[in-house]
Write a protein that holds these residues in place. Sequence first.
Motif, mmCIF file in Angstrom:
data_model
loop_
_atom_site.group_PDB
_atom_site.id
_atom_site.type_symbol
_atom_site.label_atom_id
_atom_site.label_comp_id
_atom_site.label_asym_id
_atom_site.label_seq_id
_atom_site.Cartn_x
_atom_site.Cartn_y
_atom_site.Cartn_z
ATOM 1 N N ARG A 331 0.824 -1.204 0.000
ATOM 2 C CA ARG A 331 0.000 0.000 0.000
ATOM 3 C C ARG A 331 0.862 1.260 0.000
ATOM 4 O O ARG A 331 1.948 1.295 0.601
ATOM 5 N N MET A 332 0.378 2.274 -0.657
ATOM 6 C CA MET A 332 1.056 3.571 -0.683
ATOM 7 C C MET A 332 0.549 4.428 0.466
ATOM 8 O O MET A 332 -0.640 4.403 0.819
ATOM 9 N N GLN A 333 1.454 5.187 1.044
ATOM 10 C CA GLN A 333 1.084 6.129 2.088
ATOM 11 C C GLN A 333 0.604 7.426 1.446
ATOM 12 O O GLN A 333 1.204 7.921 0.490
ATOM 13 N N GLN A 334 -0.484 7.952 1.972
ATOM 14 C CA GLN A 334 -1.061 9.152 1.379
ATOM 15 C C GLN A 334 -1.712 10.007 2.453
ATOM 16 O O GLN A 334 -2.420 9.508 3.326
ATOM 17 N N GLU A 335 -1.443 11.313 2.401
ATOM 18 C CA GLU A 335 -2.177 12.265 3.222
ATOM 19 C C GLU A 335 -3.503 12.546 2.514
ATOM 20 O O GLU A 335 -3.544 13.243 1.508
ATOM 21 N N ARG A 336 -4.565 11.951 3.018
ATOM 22 C CA ARG A 336 -5.841 11.969 2.331
ATOM 23 C C ARG A 336 -6.465 13.356 2.331
ATOM 24 O O ARG A 336 -6.499 14.046 3.342
ATOM 25 N N GLN A 337 -6.931 13.779 1.198
ATOM 26 C CA GLN A 337 -7.786 14.962 1.083
ATOM 27 C C GLN A 337 -9.175 14.427 0.762
ATOM 28 O O GLN A 337 -9.503 14.137 -0.377
ATOM 29 N N ARG A 338 -9.995 14.261 1.773
ATOM 30 C CA ARG A 338 -11.227 13.511 1.647
ATOM 31 C C ARG A 338 -12.221 14.196 0.720
ATOM 32 O O ARG A 338 -12.343 15.416 0.708
ATOM 33 N N TRP A 339 -12.949 13.361 0.013
ATOM 34 C CA TRP A 339 -13.932 13.869 -0.938
ATOM 35 C C TRP A 339 -15.056 14.611 -0.238
ATOM 36 O O TRP A 339 -15.719 15.457 -0.830
ATOM 37 N N SER A 340 -15.265 14.290 1.037
ATOM 38 C CA SER A 340 -16.374 14.924 1.761
ATOM 39 C C SER A 340 -16.036 16.323 2.274
ATOM 40 O O SER A 340 -16.911 17.027 2.791
ATOM 41 N N ASP A 341 -14.774 16.717 2.156
ATOM 42 C CA ASP A 341 -14.348 18.046 2.626
ATOM 43 C C ASP A 341 -14.854 19.099 1.650
ATOM 44 O O ASP A 341 -14.412 19.179 0.506
ATOM 45 N N ARG A 342 -15.777 19.950 2.099
ATOM 46 C CA ARG A 342 -16.382 20.947 1.218
ATOM 47 C C ARG A 342 -15.455 22.130 0.953
ATOM 48 O O ARG A 342 -15.784 22.995 0.134
#
Length: 487
Positions: A331-342
């Motif tokens: 798995r790749m490590q990622q700082e998630r920018q969530r789709w739910s963030d308006r």
Amino acid sequence: MTSFIIYHLSFSPIGALCLSFSPAGAQTGAPYIHDPSTLAECDGKWYTFGTGGGGLISDDGWSWHGGADRPGGGAAPDVLKIGDRYLCIYGATGGGLFGGHNGRILTMWNKTLDPKSPDFKWSTPVEVAASDGMEDCDAIDPCLLLDPTTGRLWATYGTYFGNIRLIELDPKTGLRVKGNVEKDVAIDCEASALIYKDGWYYLLGTHGTCCDGVNSTYNIVVGRSRSVEGPYVDNVGRDMFHGGGRMVMAAGNRKTGAGHFGRTVVDEGVELMSFHWEADFDQGGRSVLAINPLLWRNGWPYGGPQLATGTYAILSERRGYSLELAVDFVRMQQERQRWSDRNQAQQPVKPVPNQTLAEVQATWPAGDVAVRCADYMFRPWQLWQLVPTDKGTVTGPLFSICIAGTKRALTATATLEVMTKEYAALDEQLWRVELLTDGTYRIMPYAIPGHEGRNQRYCLYSAGDSTPTLAVYDYQSDNAKWNLSSR
């Protein structure tokens, strides 16, 4: 042709650990020739003949050298095997040679093309057509077609100085059929060729200017007809007798002046077009033999590209899954920018870098590793580096296929399976990667351990969506076909 009159008419390659480099997409040795005949195979060797007499020989179809023997001089021969003999047709004078267009078309026979054979002896040439230098035809640049549907033998000839003409010959004697009258079938081209496929006759002609080195504009065009006698019409309805013709091969890749088409069928779905480049910039602007894949699309032939050194995903035509090492998914490590963030529009975009070999290689087992097919994710275990070797066949160089940046090489096994082993330049680690007529690839091991001789039957095969293996090549099955995507 050899006319000396010029007619004026309107992912970069990566360094490999697998093997040393050899230029891909160019015949090796000394492939210097002008106006080559269609390739001919004789007793395991390949031959092509050119203007001025003589020609080239190749033991493997890839590395070429002089030594072919064709007496009579003249220009632009063609050769065809009929039964157990070889028929050669060529032009004597004409083409503007020595200032004239009065030419003669001659034929002669030989039992073999090998000048070292005790059976090697050309018959006395006989004239089958001629031009007087004043009529609208120049008797030079002939070609042959043995119609597979009727057994009749046809020849075309001619240059820009007038019309391209069609005549019928006797396939038993090579002589002109008694009472045959020549028929004009095209203009504005020369070095014509006739081929047949799937109910269509195709007339290929060389358009543009020749014999001017790097300034030559030769290119190959085509029209087709349901009748060998024409009319030959291109893809937008233009008759070749009125200047029509669809492009088949033009200049590219530092080579210019494609001319003198010949077709060779190696296997079902594996076809080649031979021709010459008027000038190969990388070989001093010399005229050289070229052999490219011949592809077909919507009933039209066109010259395919030769495979370049590079890093590719190898994707099955069966499902579209990727050939890969059978290793654990990392798995790749990622700082998630969530789709739910308006508020995403107000935040900076942070590109995610590709996973690197260094990040995953330590998790792989040592030694031999199996291969499988799975969803393509552009991960290091799915990226294959293809590098041409110094060996080849008539379809092109043999390639090593390694996981990019490693020595883990795709290898054929004695049990007709595939795995990765450390690259050691073994024959079972060398691969024919051949562009098929539909634009997919056939990938065949050069040799298989425990199987005598060079492999001619087995190819990389998708036995199941996730199961690559070796199986008998079948052009009609998508299991036998692969796509290469540059990554």
